[in-house]
Design an enzyme around this catalytic site. Sequence first.
Site, PDB file in Angstrom:
ATOM      1  N   THR A  47      -4.208  -0.764  -6.985  1.00 26.02           N
ATOM      2  CA  THR A  47      -5.026   0.371  -7.392  1.00 26.02           C
ATOM      3  C   THR A  47      -4.237   1.666  -7.521  1.00 26.02           C
ATOM      4  O   THR A  47      -3.161   1.816  -6.946  1.00 26.02           O
ATOM      5  CB  THR A  47      -6.152   0.588  -6.341  1.00 26.02           C
ATOM      6  OG1 THR A  47      -7.045   1.596  -6.793  1.00 26.02           O
ATOM      7  CG2 THR A  47      -5.603   0.987  -4.987  1.00 26.02           C
TER       8      THR A  47
ATOM      9  N   THR B 265      -8.972   0.592  -9.132  1.00 23.52           N
ATOM     10  CA  THR B 265      -8.532  -0.641  -8.542  1.00 23.52           C
ATOM     11  C   THR B 265      -8.786  -1.783  -9.511  1.00 23.52           C
ATOM     12  O   THR B 265      -9.682  -1.720 -10.341  1.00 23.52           O
ATOM     13  CB  THR B 265      -9.358  -0.881  -7.255  1.00 23.52           C
ATOM     14  OG1 THR B 265      -9.241   0.295  -6.493  1.00 23.52           O
ATOM     15  CG2 THR B 265      -8.910  -2.092  -6.495  1.00 23.52           C
TER      16      THR B 265
ATOM     17  N   ASN C 160      -6.373   4.143  -6.858  1.00 27.14           N
ATOM     18  CA  ASN C 160      -7.554   4.684  -6.201  1.00 27.14           C
ATOM     19  C   ASN C 160      -8.597   5.028  -7.263  1.00 27.14           C
ATOM     20  O   ASN C 160      -9.216   4.151  -7.805  1.00 27.14           O
ATOM     21  CB  ASN C 160      -7.251   5.849  -5.261  1.00 27.14           C
ATOM     22  CG  ASN C 160      -8.479   6.196  -4.435  1.00 27.14           C
ATOM     23  OD1 ASN C 160      -9.310   5.337  -4.194  1.00 27.14           O
ATOM     24  ND2 ASN C 160      -8.612   7.441  -4.020  1.00 27.14           N
TER      25      ASN C 160
ATOM     26  N   GLY D 249     -13.710  -1.301  -6.568  1.00 23.38           N
ATOM     27  CA  GLY D 249     -15.001  -0.667  -6.270  1.00 23.38           C
ATOM     28  C   GLY D 249     -15.023   0.144  -4.993  1.00 23.38           C
ATOM     29  O   GLY D 249     -16.107   0.377  -4.441  1.00 23.38           O
ATOM     30  N   GLY D 250     -13.831   0.562  -4.498  1.00 23.96           N
ATOM     31  CA  GLY D 250     -13.832   1.372  -3.274  1.00 23.96           C
ATOM     32  C   GLY D 250     -14.542   0.608  -2.163  1.00 23.96           C
ATOM     33  O   GLY D 250     -14.365  -0.612  -2.028  1.00 23.96           O
TER      34      GLY D 250
ATOM     35  N   ARG E  14       0.849  -1.189   0.000  1.00 21.37           N
ATOM     36  CA  ARG E  14       0.000   0.000   0.000  1.00 21.37           C
ATOM     37  C   ARG E  14       0.888   1.243   0.000  1.00 21.37           C
ATOM     38  O   ARG E  14       1.967   1.244   0.591  1.00 21.37           O
ATOM     39  CB  ARG E  14      -0.841  -0.043   1.283  1.00 21.37           C
ATOM     40  CG  ARG E  14      -1.797   1.115   1.500  1.00 21.37           C
ATOM     41  CD  ARG E  14      -2.988   1.018   0.617  1.00 21.37           C
ATOM     42  NE  ARG E  14      -4.095   1.839   1.103  1.00 21.37           N
ATOM     43  CZ  ARG E  14      -5.130   2.188   0.352  1.00 21.37           C
ATOM     44  NH1 ARG E  14      -5.206   1.803  -0.924  1.00 21.37           N
ATOM     45  NH2 ARG E  14      -6.113   2.886   0.843  1.00 21.37           N
TER      46      ARG E  14
ATOM     47  N   SER F  87      -7.673   1.067   3.624  1.00 19.90           N
ATOM     48  CA  SER F  87      -8.170   0.584   2.328  1.00 19.90           C
ATOM     49  C   SER F  87      -9.406  -0.283   2.521  1.00 19.90           C
ATOM     50  O   SER F  87      -9.716  -0.705   3.637  1.00 19.90           O
ATOM     51  CB  SER F  87      -7.066  -0.237   1.655  1.00 19.90           C
ATOM     52  OG  SER F  87      -7.543  -0.861   0.493  1.00 19.90           O
TER      53      SER F  87
ATOM     54  N   ASP G  55      -7.873   8.434   0.482  1.00 22.64           N
ATOM     55  CA  ASP G  55      -8.361   7.346   1.342  1.00 22.64           C
ATOM     56  C   ASP G  55      -8.090   7.629   2.816  1.00 22.64           C
ATOM     57  O   ASP G  55      -8.594   6.923   3.688  1.00 22.64           O
ATOM     58  CB  ASP G  55      -7.723   6.005   0.946  1.00 22.64           C
ATOM     59  CG  ASP G  55      -8.482   5.322  -0.193  1.00 22.64           C
ATOM     60  OD1 ASP G  55      -9.519   5.849  -0.614  1.00 22.64           O
ATOM     61  OD2 ASP G  55      -8.021   4.260  -0.651  1.00 22.64           O
TER      62      ASP G  55
END
Length: 569
Positions: A397, A379, A399, A471-472, A103, A450, A421
């Site tokens: 991703t 993502t 984002n 898809g967040g 990340r 995340s 995020d």
Amino acid sequence: MSFLLRVIVAFCVLVGACPTPSPIFRAASKSPVHAKHGMVASAEKRASQIGIDMLKKGGNAVDAAVAVGFALAVTHPTAGNLGGGGFMMIRFAGGETVCIDYRETAPAAAGREVYVDSSGQVVPKASTEGYRASGVPGTPAGLCLAQKKYGRLSLKEVMQPAIDLAEKGFPVSEHLSESLRKAADLLGLFPESRRVYLNEGKYFEPGEWLLQKDLASSLRAVRDQGAEAFYRGLVARRIASVYAEHGGWITQQDLASYEPRFRTPLRGSYRGYEVITMPPPSSGGTVLLEMLNGLEGYDLSSMGAGSSRTIHLVTEVMRRAFRDRAELMGDTDFVKVPVSQLISKSYALEIRKQIDPDKASVSLSLPARVLPAPEATETTHFSVVDKDGNAVANTYTLNGGYGAGVTLEGTGILMNNEMDDFTSKPGVPNAYGLIQGEANAIVPGKRPLSAMTPTFLTREGKLFLVIGSPGGPTIMNTVLQVILNLVDFGFTIQEAIDAPRFHHQWLPDELRLEQPGFSEDVTKALEARGHRLVFRSFMGDAEGILVEPKTGALLGASDPRGDGLTVGY
Ligand code: DON
């Protein structure tokens, strides 16, 4: 639906062993892709094929996954990346599971109030567009680490297909052409992005070739010198100089300090399956397990897929798990998160006690949380299984689609907007409408919370499912619903992925339903229980592989909501 499945369903219906499946939920699915040896399900067909090529030339699931990860950086620029980050879960055939957290981290110059102006207002788009929206990328570090530690092929072998595609180009698909056009407002703000991805404003028609020469040169540097090139070498110097020129934050020091981390996967269970999933800094696995535990106490199978009773109960569980996420979760390297309590079965009992089967709760007046005492202690996702049974679930991703919109001159690298995020200000929603808390405040070096949820299900120690989605915040609910569709409703993997989805995230207090997909009977019954409904187009782009328990055959499916392809051999 396969013939066998039709027979099973007909039998179940006759003997009343399982509910009549809703025709809306099952009608339109094709059969899953079937293979014996290996399989790759990803969001883009060239990348899937490259993964299979790696398996065929003797690579294992990690080699294939790393090759797919680099290939998507070229062929699926909305989310595939070098300039972003993600999570790779690897399950070896022997049962050991490792998890690589790559990340992004907040640059040293960022901090708690950086997106808030002097009057206390969050500055619109500051955390989503441009040179100050990006976290320090983790993807090159994560993919190279996975390859070096667990791959069988060389880094050169797994990266070369991506380099060739960037260098020589490839014809733009209809899907990519449309996706780039839709992102024109964002990409058009930055000359280098406009040049590369909008064809200098002329756009790419389907069939025209997309060349990414600078990206090829960055990839070559990584191929030849490993992640070192990106974090301390030539690429690092280029990245830092572009940031300095544009008043961005990322410096050579930030890049040199970046480290991917090994995390201990979370483990839980659902109706006899073991669920192995992503720990913080993703909230994904925690929220998923909290929801599955909550739902285990209900007989969803007899309520039926897509029924208003099922949707109501699942929504109430989602509402509570998302509140816990918002209020309690952040990067556990920086804040304490009561993960083991949140994923305990006794907490699920508390959650169920609060849920009225006939009435929606109000998100802002949920009863206080009663946690048990602590116990000891855009993502894209792709799934890979190799012939030995090793498996990779990887979600990574930028984002938002095309991230911050910025392509760094001379590197071809499209940068993430992952800073969004983090909590820009407690109580103020981010781009996904998520309200976030103190635990997710910005601190240099910290990873933003995340929702990515790469996940395995096993049964009696054997791999059963590899799944994940973009898809967040909807990611966790997509993964949840695929699991429910398989375990509770007996769908095939393709049906489980195709079925219409719904989503609740605590706040805003609304139940989002994919449209079309839910009958008027159902929506009326949900409204009668007090749910505020909003209708949305597609949620997620799941890519799943299921190992058929009896035969060991691989059954894979790509989401019809995207343009992905599952390939097997
Ligand atoms: O990590 C997260 O939760 C988000 N950055 C994921 C964004 C995402 O899935 C967008 N894709 N459609």
